[in-house]
Design a protein around this motif. Structure first.
Motif, PDB file in Angstrom:
ATOM      1  N   ASP A   1      -3.663  26.539   2.534  1.00  0.00           N
ATOM      2  CA  ASP A   1      -2.551  25.798   3.130  1.00  0.00           C
ATOM      3  C   ASP A   1      -1.662  26.680   3.997  1.00  0.00           C
ATOM      4  N   ILE A   2      -2.114  27.926   4.265  1.00  0.00           N
ATOM      5  CA  ILE A   2      -1.351  28.821   5.125  1.00  0.00           C
ATOM      6  C   ILE A   2      -2.322  29.783   5.810  1.00  0.00           C
ATOM      7  N   THR A   3      -2.094  30.037   7.085  1.00  0.00           N
ATOM      8  CA  THR A   3      -2.925  30.980   7.841  1.00  0.00           C
ATOM      9  C   THR A   3      -2.049  32.130   8.317  1.00  0.00           C
TER      10      THR A   3
ATOM     11  N   HIS B   1      -3.373  30.692   0.421  1.00  0.00           N
ATOM     12  CA  HIS B   1      -2.600  29.711  -0.337  1.00  0.00           C
ATOM     13  C   HIS B   1      -1.197  30.263  -0.561  1.00  0.00           C
ATOM     14  N   LYS B   2      -0.200  29.449  -0.319  1.00  0.00           N
ATOM     15  CA  LYS B   2       1.182  29.925  -0.344  1.00  0.00           C
ATOM     16  C   LYS B   2       1.606  30.455  -1.709  1.00  0.00           C
ATOM     17  N   PHE B   3       1.294  29.713  -2.767  1.00  0.00           N
ATOM     18  CA  PHE B   3       1.891  30.019  -4.065  1.00  0.00           C
ATOM     19  C   PHE B   3       1.639  31.451  -4.534  1.00  0.00           C
ATOM     20  N   PRO B   4       0.396  31.946  -4.591  1.00  0.00           N
ATOM     21  CA  PRO B   4       0.204  33.319  -5.078  1.00  0.00           C
ATOM     22  C   PRO B   4       0.838  34.369  -4.173  1.00  0.00           C
ATOM     23  N   LEU B   5       0.985  34.056  -2.894  1.00  0.00           N
ATOM     24  CA  LEU B   5       1.580  35.017  -1.964  1.00  0.00           C
ATOM     25  C   LEU B   5       3.095  35.083  -2.128  1.00  0.00           C
TER      26      LEU B   5
ATOM     27  N   VAL C   1       7.940  31.968   4.900  1.00  0.00           N
ATOM     28  CA  VAL C   1       7.675  30.561   4.608  1.00  0.00           C
ATOM     29  C   VAL C   1       8.987  29.786   4.526  1.00  0.00           C
ATOM     30  N   GLY C   2       9.992  30.383   3.888  1.00  0.00           N
ATOM     31  CA  GLY C   2      11.279  29.714   3.749  1.00  0.00           C
ATOM     32  C   GLY C   2      12.001  29.522   5.063  1.00  0.00           C
TER      33      GLY C   2
END
Length: 275
Positions: free
Chosen positions: A31-33, A44-48, A59-60
């Motif tokens: 969901d993120i490049t 993937h955003k969450f683990p990053l 991201v914020g």
């Protein structure tokens, strides 16, 4: 020092993501490049964001949920180091070694992977390896110092180069003491001093680039290394550098080969520095 200005979100246009895309998990939709030096990573955003303060801020600060493409500029270590940092965020197993610890420490600094975001984060893990494994070994300190080429100024800012220089000098001093004692062959009450041999670390030091080597020699002199050992090292370094017989390509295969003109200028620099 965290290089906040070196990671950016291109709010007005899409970052140049390059032609190739790396997927950490090929069977799970990302969901993120993130683009690093022209190479794209579909992630993937969450683990990053759980481990990286910089990516969390990126991201914020993006355009809400629609911001999915970002670019990291001037990331130390390039795509290879970033991929290892991503694997760390995902909890994937890989070995921290003398070949990658400097890159991981620098990319961890760049990505703000501190204890503020997660315990035993990348900075803490690499610092532990440096402090407990690297600086207690002369050979490992040399290997890590060689790997710091191309990581300036971050490697300097986080103290890796200074730690390795001091580690080399400290361990060489210990080696000198041990070898000095071992050369004493007691026969009755009269010690028989054996002929000194060439210090084994002299060849290893020839793998260092000239500015690192100069700092190491100065540190050794401060620590009290014998002048004859320093002279022998200087002579060997000059010969190995001029003949191209050092270990530098073995320990740092990414070091670019110099053109004939660049090699000539490099040799002149070495001669002038050692003179």
């Amino acid at each position: 020092m965290v290089l906040m200005s070196e990671a950016s979100i291109n709010a007005s246009s899409t970052p140049k993501l390059g032609n190739s895309t790396t997927r950490i998990f090929s069977d799970v939709a990302g969901d993120i490049t993130i683009a690093v030096h022209g190479e794209s990573f579909l992630l993937h955003k969450f683990p990053l964001v759980a481990r990286s303060g910089k990516i969390r801020k990126m991201v914020g600060d993006g355009k809400g949920c629609s911001a999915t493409k970002f670019e990291l500029l001037n990331l130390p270590g390039g795509p290879q180091a970033f991929e290892l940092a991503v694997k760390f965020c995902y909890g994937m197993n890989f070995e921290i070694t003398t070949a990658n610890v400097a890159h991981l420490r620098c990319v961890g600094e760049y990505l703000e992977m501190t204890e503020e975001y997660r315990e035993e984060n990348l900075i803490a893990r690499t610092e532990m390896y440096l402090n407990e494994i690297v600086i207690h070994s002369l050979e490992k300190s040399v290997q890590v110092l060689v790997s710091c080429e191309g990581l300036s100024p971050v490697a300097e800012q986080v103290g890796i180069t200074d730690a390795c220089v001091e580690g080399i000098a400290m361990n060489a001093c210990k080696e000198q003491l041990v070898s000095g004692l071992s050369r004493l062959d007691y026969v009755g009450d009269s010690p028989d001093l054996k002929c000194p041999t060439l210090e084994w670390w002299i060849e290893d030091l020839s793998s260092l680039q000239i500015d690192f080597y100069e700092r190491v020699i100065c540190a050794m002199a401060r620590k009290g290394i014998r002048p004859d050992s320093i002279v022998a090292s200087l002579m060997h370094y000059a010969q190995a550098s001029l003949e191209g017989t050092s270990k530098s390509q073995f320990w740092n295969p990414s070091r670019p080969k110099l053109s004939p003109l660049a090699l000539q200028n490099h040799q002149i620099t070495i001669v002038e520095t050692l003179a």
